[in-house]
Design an enzyme around this catalytic site. Structure first.
Site, short mmCIF file in Angstrom:
data_model
loop_
_atom_site.label_atom_id
_atom_site.label_comp_id
_atom_site.label_asym_id
_atom_site.label_seq_id
_atom_site.Cartn_x
_atom_site.Cartn_y
_atom_site.Cartn_z
N HIS A 9 0.78 -1.27 0.00
CA HIS A 9 -0.13 0.22 -0.22
C HIS A 9 0.85 1.06 -0.01
CE1 HIS A 9 1.17 0.83 4.20
NE2 HIS A 9 1.13 -0.67 4.31
N GLU A 83 -2.81 -7.15 6.82
CA GLU A 83 -1.31 -7.18 7.70
C GLU A 83 -1.42 -7.92 8.82
OE1 GLU A 83 1.62 -7.18 7.69
OE2 GLU A 83 2.21 -4.94 7.73
#
Length: 191
Positions: A9, A83
């Site tokens: 990201h 994550e």
């Protein structure tokens, strides 16, 4: 066989401050949005079929920017590529970790998701996509620890590398074995 592009990201304020984000939902900052735009413009010149994203806002916003600039459909939000959970380490800098737990902080149990469990869920997603979308080129907007566990598992000879925000790593399964096609590439950020 599928080709999978693993994208980290765009940058966040916590990335800039060196804070461990984990599953804490920290949004992109303006620089991160600009990185996503630059990556989207790069990917518009390439051929990709599908886009998946982690549900965390920093990944999902990156994916939506890419989709809007490229027309690549956002096929789904997949929690398997979220994550890693870092327990009580989330929100801390390395300096804070050393102050709280000493220089050997990484050998202590902080309640983090075990790496084997992280690897299992991530590879579950990769293998499912490979089976469901044979011959397709798939992008996945995800996170540093996710990409790290993939690279460390498949290509341990690479060793540790600081993965760039919006950097892309491309893997392809050929003859039953994953191969690394592109590693940590962020040429779209070079002016």
């Amino acid at each position: 066989m599928a080709v999978i592009g693993l994208i980290r990201h765009g940058v966040t304020d916590w990335n800039k401050a060196g804070r461990l984000q984990g599953t804490t939902d920290i949004p992109l900052n303006d620089e991160g949005r600009d990185q996503a735009v630059r990556l989207g413009m790069r990917l518009a010149e390439e051929s990709w079929d599908l886009l998946f994203s982690s549900h965390l806002s920093r990944a999902l916003e990156t994916a939506r920017i890419i989709s809007s600039l490229t027309g690549i459909p956002l096929a789904g939000v997949d929690p398997r590529i979220a994550e890693r959970y870092f327990g009580r380490l989330e929100g801390t800098t390395e300096t804070e970790r050393i102050e709280r737990w000493g220089t050997d902080w990484c050998s202590l149990d902080h309640g983090s998701e075990p790496k084997p469990q992280l690897a299992e869920r991530v590879f579950d997603a990769l293998e499912q996509w490979n089976e469901e979308y044979p011959g397709k080129r798939i992008l996945a907007v995800t996170h540093g620890a996710v990409i790290g566990v993939v690279l460390d598992t498949l290509f341990p000879e690479l060793g540790f590398i600081n993965l760039k925000n919006t950097g892309i790593n491309i893997i392809e399964k050929r003859n039953g074995k994953w191969e690394l096609v592109l590693h940590n590439c962020a040429l779209h950020l070079v002016d």
